[in-house]
Design an enzyme around this catalytic site. Sequence first.
Site, PDB file in Angstrom:
ATOM      1  CE  LYS A 130      30.543 -10.211  96.868  1.00 42.52           C
ATOM      2  NZ  LYS A 130      31.751  -9.264  96.581  1.00 42.52           N
ATOM      3  CG  ASP A 170      33.395 -11.773  98.446  1.00 38.78           C
ATOM      4  OD1 ASP A 170      33.940 -10.705  98.233  1.00 38.78           O
ATOM      5  OD2 ASP A 170      32.921 -12.073  99.352  1.00 38.78           O
TER       6      ASP A 170
END
Length: 451
Positions: A130, A170
């Site tokens: 991430k 995201d």
Amino acid sequence: MSRFTEKYISGFMSGLQARNPGEPEFHQAVKEVLTSVAPCLEAYPYLLDGKIMERMVEPERVIIFRVPWMDDSGEIQINRGFRVQMNSAIGPYKGGIRFHPSVNLSIMKFLAFEQTFKNALTTLPMGGAKGGSDFNPRGKSDAEVMRFCQSFMTELQRHIGQDTDVPAGDIGVGGREIGYLFGQYKRLRDEFSGTLTGKGFAWGGSSLRPEATGFGVCYFAQQMLATRGESFEGKTVVVSGAGNVAQYAAAKAMRLGAKVVTLSDSDGFIFDPDGLDEEKFAYVQQLKNVARGRIKEYAAKYPASTYYPGERPWGIKCDIALPCATQNELDAEGAQKLVDNGCICVTEGANMPTTPEAIAIIQGAKLLYSPGKASNAGGVAVSGLEMTQNSIRQKWTPEEVDAQLHRIMTDIHEACIKYGTEEDGYVNYVKGANTAGFLKVAGAMMDQGLV
Ligand code: NDP
């Protein structure tokens, strides 16, 4: 829970907290997984001896970097960039990039940790990662967002690649940002590759990638409902968020015959008793994705609806709740309202939107409940399909991608049933998803030796 398991979890968590202070979201995510998989560790002592859990919570690599850029008034701004490369046991690192002022190391690590298990569940060969920045795109001009993305990628490009690490979007990173990031990557590396997913359809993107997470959430919820002979038809659905995941979860629920009565953003929520329709959905897409407006404008446009500033939608009576905004947005009070109002199913679109206390209430009342790592895996799954299409230099039709998305969500649901069904027949999707993902990653790590 056995005495051994209890002792193991408490000892492990004290060590984790001491070693990673000030990272509450990371602690929360690890504790949830550990609670699910501790019985496996007890059953397979070679995993304990292999210190598999200790290895899994230590990222393979963390990159933190300076992102300097200049705003439209000529003032210099400095943000912080992150990439957490958590686990590459089953494939190249893969996971989104988040631009939001709340981004910090704890949030990056929790998301990368969750991503590792989610990616394993998709059945595709992808490791977990991430990234992101505390940059806030809200209120910035397109030119400012572009300059920021170019500066961010100037550093990130040396750490990623189509066989190394493949980022996607995201929160705060949609089609516009992926375009700027990809453009700068291509320019610096002089290669047109599949290093980012969520690309525009004309330049390497997959059909259905924008829709994939939200559609997948509903495909997963369909399977959950079917275990109790239920469906979306005629149900009232409460959705939080108004971004990528929320929009397409709402649209699919509506097309499956449900009435979607809420959407929200960080300022409040709208309640539309008549429910969303295609015309209203097109308006929301224009409002959020093009005009970059706020959800309260919906209430001005559709006077039958009401805007509730500063509130979350969980008090609205519904059959199905789809939390699709952000972590820890559904707390114990919200969960109790859902239960009291007769909600039967909570399917997560966001990552870790439900607090541990809220999960206890929802599962205690035996509602259908699935964690994001299972029900929102459709997004990364179609990202995986985008990587495949890029590698073979082909494009699949929306029907082909949709069929694969359906299959993957069905496979994930089956894995949850296999590993999560309890003695009384209740399906604990948290346990099922964590155990299935963990066993796959743990097995690969053991096979590859001490790396
Ligand atoms: P977007 O940026 O498109 O939308 C996020 C939405 O959530 C916005 O409506 C935003 O409101 C709201 N939101 C963000 N932060 C907060 C907050 N602190 N409190 C209340 N509301 C908030 O993001 P996505 O739709 O892409 O992501 C939503 C969730 O889904 C995240 O948890 C993400 O990790 C997860 N996810 C996303 C995937 C994807 O493919 N995009 C895949 C899998 C999971 P505002 O405009 O006010 O900030």
